[in-house]
Design an enzyme around this catalytic site. Structure first.
Site, PDB file in Angstrom:
ATOM      1  CB  SER A 260      26.456   1.767   9.297  1.00  0.00           C
ATOM      2  OG  SER A 260      26.640   0.440   8.878  1.00  0.00           O
ATOM      3  CE  LYS A 261      33.146   4.208  13.606  1.00  0.00           C
ATOM      4  NZ  LYS A 261      33.553   4.685  14.886  1.00  0.00           N
ATOM      5  NE  ARG A 262      26.108  -3.084  11.959  1.00  0.00           N
ATOM      6  CZ  ARG A 262      24.909  -2.728  11.540  1.00  0.00           C
ATOM      7  NH1 ARG A 262      24.319  -3.382  10.575  1.00  0.00           N
ATOM      8  NH2 ARG A 262      24.285  -1.711  12.074  1.00  0.00           N
TER       9      ARG A 262
END
Ligand code: GLU
Length: 492
Positions: A260-262
């Site tokens: 994920s972008k995180r």
């Protein structure tokens, strides 16, 4: 029969690395079998629409070397249009198509109108959750009489169309990667097929479109595996032959979490911006979840097409390993045509102020030399920004203690004097001139080996380690090298 496969993204504004891999495996399979690769835009969820997302998706895939045989493509001006005989390929342009199919299912007893309000459904879900049950529609509207349905529709009540699953039946299918799958309909939900706004849900549209577009293999991420029994049942309810299903293992981060972008970059566009080459990203992504039948790890698109098979796609999740991607990217950076690589570096040169765009073009040969001397150190092209400092200011300071120590030796003043003299005596300075010049200095002064090369390197670059010093001096040219050595002398 030649396969017809489709990549069916819901435009989200960027192409996730997992979607790139799905599109790639679709493409590789189609091309390997002489089949057709279709892109279909699944945009029926109007709440998730993002402007320009289709354009961005088509560009990102095109950059990666993946273009549709049917569906949206970009022309030479970047304008998107659809090609192919099975269009439209964008679901929001196909809305009229789905309704008659929903009606057909209702007539045949495979679907029903449901008038339950959001409040009722929310309360039901809440109740089921409290009882520790998996939320599921309770069949409240399954058996309404035709009269009641007609009446309520005529009265303007809002409704959805739901799939009417038979009770206690096993739905089975063979997935090309995951193997034999069986699910009892008692564990499934009467899925909404048509929403109150008349839009089809994903489940309805995907089955109707895959059928109408004569898709032979549905290749997609395994997050859709849970939906597939519903689709299998829908094919049966329509009396259609189901395509073959191929569910690909998910790509996880190194910490075994969803990518994920995180956790870092996940968008193809991000990798592109940082200077990953398309060949490298495609090569690496192909290897996450698929193992080739050779020891080889470097594959161009053609080789991937030749080697790819579902039989070597892993059942379990693949790990996205940035170090490995960097290794692959570095491989391609080292072997790329230098002009092409240099052109890709332009934004970084301009960004750090090494030159402006016009100078970059005017002195392209020199830019190529700079990239040539630095390229083997780069895992991604943007890293060239850190290295360009080497060529920018002539006020070079020793960068660390080691460098300062080199310049603190007794013979340095004498050596640098001779060095400047030699530099001033030459007309121009190219990389080829450097070796003979150092030889002469050695002859005249008796300084050799480390005593000669290290001070020269530090005086010119401030660094003890770095790229080939002759190449660097050739790029800098006579005047710049003289200024550097004189600056070093002035600091001693
Ligand atoms: N539209 C779905 C997505 O966004 C595609 C699922 C499928 O390929 O059937 O991933």
């Amino acid at each position: 029969m030649k396969p017809r496969v489709r990549f069916a993204p819901s435009p989200t504004g960027y192409v996730h690395i997992g979607s790139l891999r799905t599109a790639l495996y679709d493409y590789l399979y189609a091309k390997g079998q002489g089949g057709t690769f279709v892109i279909r835009v699944e945009d029926t969820d109007q709440t998730r629409l993002v402007g320009d997302a289709v354009e961005g998706m088509v560009y990102a895939l095109k950059w990666a070397g993946i273009e549709a045989d049917e569906g949206p493509v970009a022309d030479e001006n970047g304008v998107i249009h659809e090609i192919g005989d099975f269009g439209p390929y964008t679901q929001s342009d196909r809305l009229d198509i789905y309704k008659p199919y929903a009606e057909q299912l209702i007539e045949n007893g495979h679907a029903y109108h449901c008038f339950c309000t959001k409040e009722r459904l929310d309360a039901l879900r809440q109740e089921q959750k409290e009882q520790g049950l998996t939320p599921k529609y309770d069949g409240h509207c399954r058996n309404l009489s035709k009269e009641e349905v007609d009446q309520r529709i005529a009265a303007g009540e809002s409704y959805v169309v739901r799939l009417k699953l038979p009770e206690n039946r096993v739905i089975a299918f063979d997935d090309r990667v995951k193997g034999h799958i069986e699910v009892n309909t008692n564990d499934m939900d009467d899925q909404v097929l048509m929403k109150a706004d008349g839009f089809p849900t994903y489940h309805m549209a995907v089955v109707v479109d895959d059928h109408l577009m004569e898709i032979t293999q549905v290749i997609r991420g395994d997050e859709w595996l849970i939906s597939t029994p519903k689709h299998v049942y829908l094919y049966e309810a329509f009396g259609w032959e189901a395509p073959e299903f191929v569910h690909l293992p998910v790509i996880l981060s190194k910490s075994k979490k969803k990518l994920s972008k995180r956790e870092g970059d996940v968008a193809v566009e991000d990798f592109r911006r940082k200077g990953y080459l398309p060949e490298a990203l495609v090569n690496y992504v192909a290897l996450v979840g698929w193992s080739p039948d050779t020891e080889e790890e470097i594959f161009d698109m053609q080789a991937l097409i030749e080697h790819f098979s579902f039989e070597r796609v892993s059942k379990s999740s693949g790990i996205f390993d940035l170090d490995k991607l960097n290794w692959v990217n570095n491989h391609y950076i080292r072997s790329y045509p230098i002009e092409k690589l240099t052109a890709l570096c332009k934004p970084y040169f301009v960004e750090v102020g090494y030159c402006d765009e016009a100078t970059f073009e005017a002195e392209f040969d020199k830019m190529c030399q700079v990239v040539e001397v630095l390229r083997e150190r780069l895992n991604k092209l943007e890293e060239i920004k850190e290295h360009l400092a080497l060529f920018m200011s002539d006020d070079v300071h020793p960068e660390d203690d080691e460098a300062r120590e080199v310049l603190s030796q007794e013979h340095i003043a004498d050596l640098l004097n001779v060095f400047v003299g030699k530099l001033e005596a030459c007309d121009t300075l190219t990389a080829e001139d450097v070796k003979p010049m150092l030889k002469e200095i050695q002859k005249e002064t008796g300084y050799k080996g480390k005593m000669l090369f290290m001070p020269v390197r530090v005086a010119v670059t401030g660094q003890v380690h770095g790229p080939d010093i002759a190449q660097i001096m050739g790029i800098l040219g006579k005047d710049s090298v003289i200024r550097r050595v004189k600056f070093t002398q002035s600091q001693m």
